[in-house]
Design an enzyme around this catalytic site. Sequence first.
Site, short mmCIF file in Angstrom:
data_model
loop_
_atom_site.label_atom_id
_atom_site.label_comp_id
_atom_site.label_asym_id
_atom_site.label_seq_id
_atom_site.Cartn_x
_atom_site.Cartn_y
_atom_site.Cartn_z
N ASP A 20 0.87 -1.18 0.00
CA ASP A 20 0.00 0.00 0.00
C ASP A 20 0.91 1.24 0.00
O ASP A 20 1.42 1.64 1.04
CB ASP A 20 -0.90 0.00 1.24
CG ASP A 20 -1.87 1.18 1.23
OD1 ASP A 20 -1.66 2.12 0.43
OD2 ASP A 20 -2.83 1.16 2.02
N HIS A 135 -5.74 12.46 13.73
CA HIS A 135 -6.86 12.31 12.78
C HIS A 135 -7.93 11.37 13.33
O HIS A 135 -9.03 11.27 12.78
CB HIS A 135 -6.36 11.75 11.45
CG HIS A 135 -5.36 12.63 10.77
ND1 HIS A 135 -5.63 13.94 10.45
CD2 HIS A 135 -4.07 12.40 10.37
CE1 HIS A 135 -4.55 14.48 9.87
NE2 HIS A 135 -3.59 13.57 9.83
N ASP A 194 1.51 19.56 12.97
CA ASP A 194 1.60 18.58 11.89
C ASP A 194 1.14 19.27 10.60
O ASP A 194 0.31 20.18 10.64
CB ASP A 194 0.69 17.40 12.21
CG ASP A 194 0.88 16.24 11.26
OD1 ASP A 194 1.57 15.27 11.63
OD2 ASP A 194 0.31 16.29 10.15
N HIS A 196 -0.73 18.25 8.36
CA HIS A 196 -2.14 17.97 8.07
C HIS A 196 -3.03 18.53 9.18
O HIS A 196 -2.64 18.54 10.35
CB HIS A 196 -2.38 16.46 7.99
CG HIS A 196 -1.55 15.78 6.94
ND1 HIS A 196 -0.38 15.11 7.24
CD2 HIS A 196 -1.71 15.69 5.60
CE1 HIS A 196 0.15 14.62 6.12
NE2 HIS A 196 -0.64 14.96 5.11
N ASP A 300 5.95 16.34 9.56
CA ASP A 300 5.82 16.16 8.12
C ASP A 300 5.79 17.50 7.38
O ASP A 300 5.66 17.54 6.17
CB ASP A 300 4.61 15.29 7.75
CG ASP A 300 3.39 15.57 8.60
OD1 ASP A 300 3.39 16.58 9.32
OD2 ASP A 300 2.43 14.78 8.53
N TYR A 340 7.83 11.72 8.11
CA TYR A 340 8.07 10.49 7.36
C TYR A 340 9.40 10.46 6.62
O TYR A 340 9.71 9.49 5.96
CB TYR A 340 6.88 10.25 6.40
CG TYR A 340 5.58 10.27 7.17
CD1 TYR A 340 5.21 9.17 7.95
CD2 TYR A 340 4.78 11.40 7.20
CE1 TYR A 340 4.05 9.20 8.72
CE2 TYR A 340 3.62 11.44 7.96
CZ TYR A 340 3.27 10.34 8.72
OH TYR A 340 2.14 10.37 9.49
ZN LIG Z 1 0.58 14.69 9.11
#
Ligand SMILES: [Zn+2]
Length: 728
Positions: A20, A135, A194, A196, A300, A340
């Site tokens: 994935d 999240h 982060d 996101h 990230d 990451y």
């Molecule tokens: Zn993130």
Amino acid sequence: MGTALVYHEDMTAARLLWEDPECEIECPQRLTAALEGLQQRGLEQRCLRLVAREASEAELGLVHSPEYVALLRGTQALGTQELQALSGQYDAVYFHPRTFHCARLAVGAALQLVDAVMTGAVRNGLALVRPPGHHSQRAAANGFCVFNSVAIAARHAKQKHGLHRFVPVWLQRVPCPSVVPELSVCRVLIVDWDVHHGQGTQYIFEDDPSVLYFSWHRYEHRRFWPYLRESDADAVGQGQGLGFTVNLPWNQVLAPHPRPPPRAPHPAHIPLPEPPLLPRPTWPCLQFDPELVLVSAGFDSAIGDPEGQMQATPECFAHLTQLLQVLADGRVCAVLEGGYHLESLSQSVCMMVQALLGDPAPPLSGPMVPHGSALESIQSVRAAQAPYWMSLQQQGAAPVLSPSTCSPEGKPSPLLPWGPEFKAAATQTMAALSSLLDKLCLNPTPPVRTAVALTAPDAALVLPPGVLCQERSALPEEMQAWARPHKALAQDKALTALGKVLYLLDRLLDGQVSSGIAATPAPATAATLDVAIRCGLSHGAQRLLCVAVGQLDRPPDLTDDGRNLWLNIGGKEAAAPSTFHVCVPLPGVSGGVMRARPLALNCPSWGNCGCICPSEIGSFQPDLVLVALGPAHGLRDPQAALLTALLRGPAGGRVLALIDEESTPQLVGVLARVLHGEAPPSLGPFSMASPEDMQALMRLRGPLEPQWKMLQVAGEAGVGVVRLRVSA
Ligand SMILES: [Zn+2]
């Protein structure tokens, strides 16, 4: 009071069992790389190591539904195909038979950290965990996240450590009848850096005014994951929680530097993160006056990261951490979220832990010019939040109706390609950065972090361990040469004090001492400051920032050559102001009555933490900071401490504070502690700047803005002007 590092190697057990490409980056090596980085730099050894425990199901239930917890419990017995099928029901999630154990450890680590900080066992800390959490929602996994560790930690902190220090003055904020008095319970600030948007955390607290959720994230008009309308600036919470959700979305991401910076390898030339990446955890945060700060610490947004594709260099995270440490008496609990790119993640984590340990952050460098799109985002946030925050009301921002990042028809500009070229440029920049940082690490940190040079010993003075009491002095002929032009330095006492100042200044400039405090007789303060400026500039400082508080005039014949920036707060208006000669008279506190002055600081390069100091410091990038508390400075100890703490930011912690010898031992002690890396004491109830002060700052800003671009970050009204506290 130290720094905790919470970890358990079992958290490396969960991994992706099938192909994935979306999920493969959330790998066990993320934790091992971060931990190895901390070990190699000797940072792990300086922390209190705590072995993470599993959170109980009751603790998971603080946020998650019993059905969801039971579903996750059941994954332990599933085969690979069943796990893959279940994972497919969620967006960007994979399960492993050990996921339940790992995710419980991640939550447990966050709870242990909160307990350690709230009980005073440590000042702050980092929970090095995976899977991430922000999240994750009440009954859903999402974006690699299984249980929302930070949200559970916030509820746990409120439940177990609820404090009732005082009824916060923000209850008197703008008319918001829905806010009720019981909100004087523990106030938790969650800062989510982060890349996101942590929509899971937002959903959990959107109607809860005791938790302020502040996220900045890549957004690009909803074309960046998780593609949600509610990640935009106008999502401000609901019901009683109106104004307690603050979203700062970045709508334009700039391409990475195509090649390493030409002037490498000096650390000062580390490529700069684009200014949008240096948001200010500001405005409402100081007014909210949190008792605990939780950080959803995702890396990230760091340079080289394949997810974020942004450019925050590792030292940015040291600065962000330092900024948050002025809140909540320094009670900062960081919990790892994304990140990451293994090397970038590891270096960023190290920078953050160094800041938590109190080490000064390496200076930021590069062009400090805010991006237009970032300014629009900031303005949108101000406009959306102004109805709820007194601190934003005087700033008058209108919402941005036609963002520059959209075409006239309202269509967003195209996303940057993430092709091989982009990747190659990012990798190249990262490689250059990596070698620069290695050099930075090899640079020895000064053997003494803080030194104090008093005119006479004071038995009442209590200094933190490790602070040096400096007795030595410059050579008599050197003292006399510097003192000759100044009548005020003719007296023995003033000359003796000057000798100690000169000796301390030399130790700062030759890298033996990081920061210091020196005392001088009050009548000699201006002359001593004059000598310190000239001596600093002639003995190696390239750019010197002098922050003079109170009745102190700029030395009249100081050259205006761009190497020294003089900033006076609370003195006279400058007869001949220039971009390097700035006076903030603050008429709102004049009138002859001795009151605590409002402190005005708005320091964009490391955040306008609610006070006003010329934003231009951010653009000036000094390598030495002098701060002088002159006659009638009027600062209370916590204000002086906050000012000094903020001034650790721009010059890598190289700060010399000059104070009157009559200052109390309490003031000396508190300044020594903040220079040593501790949090400044609480400022107490919040109050606004007077309209006169606001007007004075607005007038001041206009002529300065063309030179000092970072002033634009402060918003329409020259702002960030907050009267921290005025006592009668
Ligand atoms: Zn993130």
